[in-house]
Design a protein around this motif. Structure first.
Motif, PDB file in Angstrom:
ATOM      1  N   VAL A 128     -37.422 -27.019  -1.997  1.00 22.31           N
ATOM      2  CA  VAL A 128     -38.835 -27.395  -1.999  1.00 22.31           C
ATOM      3  C   VAL A 128     -39.403 -27.426  -0.581  1.00 22.31           C
ATOM      4  O   VAL A 128     -38.754 -27.887   0.359  1.00 22.31           O
ATOM      5  CB  VAL A 128     -39.032 -28.713  -2.803  1.00 22.31           C
ATOM      6  N   ILE A 186     -46.825 -25.570   5.654  1.00 25.14           N
ATOM      7  CA  ILE A 186     -46.939 -24.139   5.294  1.00 25.14           C
ATOM      8  C   ILE A 186     -47.695 -23.313   6.358  1.00 25.14           C
ATOM      9  O   ILE A 186     -47.204 -22.266   6.776  1.00 25.14           O
ATOM     10  CB  ILE A 186     -47.550 -23.962   3.878  1.00 25.14           C
ATOM     11  N   THR A 219     -46.509 -33.552 -11.030  1.00 27.02           N
ATOM     12  CA  THR A 219     -46.450 -32.084 -11.030  1.00 27.02           C
ATOM     13  C   THR A 219     -47.418 -31.441 -10.036  1.00 27.02           C
ATOM     14  O   THR A 219     -47.558 -30.211 -10.005  1.00 27.02           O
ATOM     15  CB  THR A 219     -46.714 -31.542 -12.452  1.00 27.02           C
ATOM     16  N   SER A 272     -50.338 -29.887  -7.645  1.00 30.24           N
ATOM     17  CA  SER A 272     -51.558 -29.097  -7.805  1.00 30.24           C
ATOM     18  C   SER A 272     -51.253 -27.619  -7.627  1.00 30.24           C
ATOM     19  O   SER A 272     -50.174 -27.249  -7.165  1.00 30.24           O
ATOM     20  CB  SER A 272     -52.576 -29.531  -6.761  1.00 30.24           C
ATOM     21  N   VAL A 312     -48.078 -29.786 -18.116  1.00 30.23           N
ATOM     22  CA  VAL A 312     -46.982 -30.376 -18.887  1.00 30.23           C
ATOM     23  C   VAL A 312     -47.465 -31.405 -19.922  1.00 30.23           C
ATOM     24  O   VAL A 312     -46.790 -31.657 -20.913  1.00 30.23           O
ATOM     25  CB  VAL A 312     -45.913 -30.970 -17.922  1.00 30.23           C
ATOM     26  N   ALA A 340     -51.023 -35.505   0.884  1.00 28.39           N
ATOM     27  CA  ALA A 340     -49.628 -35.931   0.771  1.00 28.39           C
ATOM     28  C   ALA A 340     -49.528 -37.442   0.987  1.00 28.39           C
ATOM     29  O   ALA A 340     -48.732 -38.125   0.335  1.00 28.39           O
ATOM     30  CB  ALA A 340     -48.797 -35.185   1.796  1.00 28.39           C
ATOM     31  N   SER A 341     -50.354 -37.957   1.906  1.00 31.13           N
ATOM     32  CA  SER A 341     -50.298 -39.395   2.205  1.00 31.13           C
ATOM     33  C   SER A 341     -50.753 -40.214   0.990  1.00 31.13           C
ATOM     34  O   SER A 341     -50.170 -41.260   0.676  1.00 31.13           O
ATOM     35  CB  SER A 341     -51.178 -39.705   3.415  1.00 31.13           C
TER      36      SER A 341
HETATM   37  C1  LIG Z   1     -51.171 -25.537   3.148  1.00 26.99           C
HETATM   38  C2  LIG Z   1     -51.325 -27.004   2.851  1.00 26.99           C
HETATM   39  C3  LIG Z   1     -51.428 -27.908   3.904  1.00 26.99           C
HETATM   40  C4  LIG Z   1     -51.560 -29.267   3.627  1.00 26.99           C
HETATM   41  N1  LIG Z   1     -51.646 -30.151   4.691  1.00 26.99           N
HETATM   42  C5  LIG Z   1     -51.681 -31.470   4.439  1.00 26.99           C
HETATM   43  C6  LIG Z   1     -51.641 -32.406   5.531  1.00 26.99           C
HETATM   44  O1  LIG Z   1     -51.578 -32.030   6.704  1.00 26.99           O
HETATM   45  N2  LIG Z   1     -51.681 -33.732   5.221  1.00 26.99           N
HETATM   46  C7  LIG Z   1     -51.738 -34.175   3.937  1.00 26.99           C
HETATM   47  O2  LIG Z   1     -51.758 -35.393   3.722  1.00 26.99           O
HETATM   48  N3  LIG Z   1     -51.783 -33.311   2.886  1.00 26.99           N
HETATM   49  C8  LIG Z   1     -51.753 -31.979   3.118  1.00 26.99           C
HETATM   50  N4  LIG Z   1     -51.741 -31.097   2.060  1.00 26.99           N
HETATM   51  C9  LIG Z   1     -51.831 -31.621   0.688  1.00 26.99           C
HETATM   52  C10 LIG Z   1     -50.454 -32.030   0.202  1.00 26.99           C
HETATM   53  O3  LIG Z   1     -49.570 -30.966   0.369  1.00 26.99           O
HETATM   54  C11 LIG Z   1     -50.470 -32.459  -1.262  1.00 26.99           C
HETATM   55  O4  LIG Z   1     -51.421 -33.470  -1.406  1.00 26.99           O
HETATM   56  C12 LIG Z   1     -49.101 -32.977  -1.675  1.00 26.99           C
HETATM   57  O5  LIG Z   1     -48.159 -31.925  -1.613  1.00 26.99           O
HETATM   58  C13 LIG Z   1     -49.131 -33.552  -3.077  1.00 26.99           C
HETATM   59  O6  LIG Z   1     -47.850 -33.923  -3.429  1.00 26.99           O
HETATM   60  P1  LIG Z   1     -47.399 -33.921  -4.952  1.00 26.99           P
HETATM   61  O7  LIG Z   1     -45.977 -34.362  -4.958  1.00 26.99           O
HETATM   62  O8  LIG Z   1     -48.391 -34.629  -5.765  1.00 26.99           O
HETATM   63  O9  LIG Z   1     -47.485 -32.397  -5.424  1.00 26.99           O
HETATM   64  P2  LIG Z   1     -46.730 -31.089  -4.959  1.00 26.99           P
HETATM   65  O10 LIG Z   1     -46.400 -31.142  -3.508  1.00 26.99           O
HETATM   66  O11 LIG Z   1     -47.560 -29.970  -5.478  1.00 26.99           O
HETATM   67  O12 LIG Z   1     -45.345 -31.151  -5.743  1.00 26.99           O
HETATM   68  C14 LIG Z   1     -45.241 -30.996  -7.134  1.00 26.99           C
HETATM   69  C15 LIG Z   1     -43.842 -30.531  -7.465  1.00 26.99           C
HETATM   70  O13 LIG Z   1     -43.691 -30.514  -8.889  1.00 26.99           O
HETATM   71  C16 LIG Z   1     -43.117 -29.274  -9.270  1.00 26.99           C
HETATM   72  N5  LIG Z   1     -43.536 -28.980 -10.641  1.00 26.99           N
HETATM   73  C17 LIG Z   1     -44.787 -28.700 -11.081  1.00 26.99           C
HETATM   74  N6  LIG Z   1     -44.795 -28.527 -12.412  1.00 26.99           N
HETATM   75  C18 LIG Z   1     -43.519 -28.697 -12.827  1.00 26.99           C
HETATM   76  C19 LIG Z   1     -42.893 -28.645 -14.089  1.00 26.99           C
HETATM   77  N7  LIG Z   1     -43.576 -28.388 -15.192  1.00 26.99           N
HETATM   78  N8  LIG Z   1     -41.558 -28.856 -14.149  1.00 26.99           N
HETATM   79  C20 LIG Z   1     -40.843 -29.128 -13.032  1.00 26.99           C
HETATM   80  N9  LIG Z   1     -41.386 -29.197 -11.810  1.00 26.99           N
HETATM   81  C21 LIG Z   1     -42.712 -28.978 -11.693  1.00 26.99           C
HETATM   82  C22 LIG Z   1     -43.682 -28.295  -8.248  1.00 26.99           C
HETATM   83  O14 LIG Z   1     -42.942 -27.097  -8.258  1.00 26.99           O
HETATM   84  C23 LIG Z   1     -43.539 -29.135  -6.985  1.00 26.99           C
HETATM   85  O15 LIG Z   1     -42.254 -29.097  -6.452  1.00 26.99           O
HETATM   86  C24 LIG Z   1     -51.605 -29.721   2.295  1.00 26.99           C
HETATM   87  C25 LIG Z   1     -51.500 -28.805   1.224  1.00 26.99           C
HETATM   88  C26 LIG Z   1     -51.343 -27.463   1.505  1.00 26.99           C
HETATM   89  C27 LIG Z   1     -51.198 -26.476   0.350  1.00 26.99           C
END
Ligand SMILES: Cc1cc2nc3c(=O)[nH]c(=O)nc-3n(C[C@H](O)[C@H](O)[C@H](O)COP(=O)(O)OP(=O)(O)OC[C@H]3O[C@@H](n4cnc5c(N)ncnc54)[C@H](O)[C@@H]3O)c2cc1C
Length: 415
Positions: free
Chosen positions: A8, A14, A73, A75, A213, A263-264
């Motif tokens: 992951v 990125i 899951t 975005s 999901v 992420a925060s």
């Molecule tokens: C290029 C980029 C730069 C960013 N920079 C920042 C930053 O500097 N600071 C900040 O605070 N935020 C930043 N963000 C936003 C941040 O990345 C997201 O808010 C954060 O990743 C959200 O975390 P999450 O765990 O909710 O989701 P995600 O990181 O999207 O993780 C979800 C996980 O669930 C898995 N998944 C999804 N569906 C299923 C399923 N059905 N079965 C099994 N697994 C599944 C996915 O594959 C993934 O591994 C950035 C985002 C991007 C794209």
């Protein structure tokens, strides 16, 4: 933990794959904390929730039974309905190692890159892709300025100026109508009629919650497709929780629905959901929104309500600003200027927001400001809180930016 992918990525890292970091393999979240805490990891895609049976259906695996379930899951990138978006070499920002490796190879072999969207992601990509590469980069942004959803206008203009100085072309107030070319991308056509040559197009216009999901499970989602949760991060089903980008958010300030995905925020929500599984221990107070980015070495950070937002929402505000080097004396090695603006509510004197620009240390100072907002601190308490200072590490106590910005606001509050 059920996870779709073997390895992951650090999503926020990125853009840096394409410059400072160098490859997707160097931008991974290690699984060591799962292993050291005896957490089982099942690699597979969760497809369906059967809530009556308390079972999760996972592709290629036996059913997974649960007592409590957390849906995190995340975005997916928005793919706008632009003509030509399916052409070869038109990319979105997917959190997928193979996809991002192929993007890296394509960028390395391209001469002209167009980035659609001048938000954080677009600006960070442009800033990184320009490094160590002979490539023409253009950013096309629909709004009057890049970063406009986050920062006030003067900061947006400054960020544009910085990136333009490094050779990136910034086109604002323009909408991309289509991506042109045969099978492969050859350019983008703007609504004004102009066509910009491109052999690669990157679309970074935002993300949408991934709640696939829960489809058919009866768990409630809102109009944006985000999973509805209460203040304990519990969904409409009492033993199922949700956190992160896939679930609904609300503002810390007025409790209105919020589109922020960070992420925060995801991590804070995860700590709340995890703590509440068997008994309520923590409450979600809503999204403050603390962000940072860095453009050509200059840090831009914000937390809470901006001046523009305050105006739109009818807040009566005063702003205090202060600028000083982040070391003292200012001639210390690595010293850089840091400017702080703090926004207080008139009458109550409570801190509503803050913006920082300059030294990299602003990326940490904004977190202190976010904490002050969370604790509803007033200008007076911020002006008199006790900080720790050191010549090589911080501003001087006399010039400490957030205390002095609060003092400046107090002067206006008295007036
Ligand atoms: C290029 C980029 C730069 C960013 N920079 C920042 C930053 O500097 N600071 C900040 O605070 N935020 C930043 N963000 C936003 C941040 O990345 C997201 O808010 C954060 O990743 C959200 O975390 P999450 O765990 O909710 O989701 P995600 O990181 O999207 O993780 C979800 C996980 O669930 C898995 N998944 C999804 N569906 C299923 C399923 N059905 N079965 C099994 N697994 C599944 C996915 O594959 C993934 O591994 C950035 C985002 C991007 C794209």
């Amino acid at each position: 933990m059920v996870r779709k992918e073997e390895k992951v990525l650090i999503p926020c890292g990125i853009p840096y794959i394409y410059g400072s970091v160098g490859s997707p393999e160097k931008d991974l979240i290690p699984d060591s904390s799962l292993e050291s805490n005896n957490i089982d990891l099942l690699i597979g895609e969760a497809e369906k929730i059967e809530k009556e049976k308390k079972v999760l259906k996972v592709a290629g695996s036996e059913d997974v039974k649960y007592d409590k379930l957390i849906i995190a899951t995340g975005s997916e990138p928005i793919r706008p309905p632009i003509e030509g978006i399916d052409k070869e070499n038109a990319f979105v920002v997917k959190k997928d190692i193979n996809y991002l490796s192929s993007l890296l190879e394509k960028i390395n072999n391209s001469k002209n890159m167009v980035i659609i969207g001048g938000g954080f992601i677009g600006m960070e990509f442009a800033d990184e892709c320009r490094k160590n590469r002979d490539i023409n980069i253009s950013i096309v942004e629909m709004l009057p300025h890049c970063l406009m959803l986050t920062f006030d206008e003067s900061l947006c203009s400054y960020a544009e100026e910085l990136i333009e100085k490094e050779g990136v072309k910034v086109i604002t107030g323009e909408r991309v109508e289509s991506i042109v070319g045969d099978e492969k991308v050859q350019g983008v056509k703007l609504a004004s009629g102009q066509t910009i040559e491109a052999d690669i197009v990157l679309i970074g216009i935002g993300a949408k919650p991934n709640s696939k999901v829960v489809e058919g499970s009866g768990i409630e989602i809102n109009q944006k497709g985000a999973i509805k949760v209460n203040r304990y991060m519990q969904t409409s089903e009492k033993d199922i929780f949700s956190c992160g980008d896939c679930c609904d958010k609300f503002s810390f300030f007025n409790k209105e629905s919020s589109n922020l995905m960070l992420a925060s925020i995801a991590t804070t929500e995860a700590r709340i959901a995890g703590a509440n599984l068997y008994k309520v221990n923590r409450v979600n107070e809503g999204v403050i929104g603390a962000f940072s980015t860095i453009i050509t070495g200059i840090a831009f950070s914000r937390a809470g309500i901006s001046e523009v937002e305050a105006g739109k929402k009818g807040y009566d505000i005063v702003i205090g600003t202060a600028e000083a080097p982040n070391c003292h004396p200012g001639c210390m090695p690595d010293s850089n200027n840091l400017k702080v603006s703090l926004i207080f509510e008139k009458g109550s004197g409570i801190l509503l927001g803050g913006e920082l620009i300059g030294a990299k240390s602003g990326g940490e100072l904004i977190n202190l400001i976010s904490g002050c907002i969370h604790e509803r601190m007033t200008a007076s308490s911020i002006a008199t809180f006790q900080m720790g200072t050191h010549p090589a590490l911080t501003a001087s106590p006399i010039a400490y930016q957030i205390s002095n910005a609060a003092e400046m606001a107090i002067k206006k509050l008295r007036e």
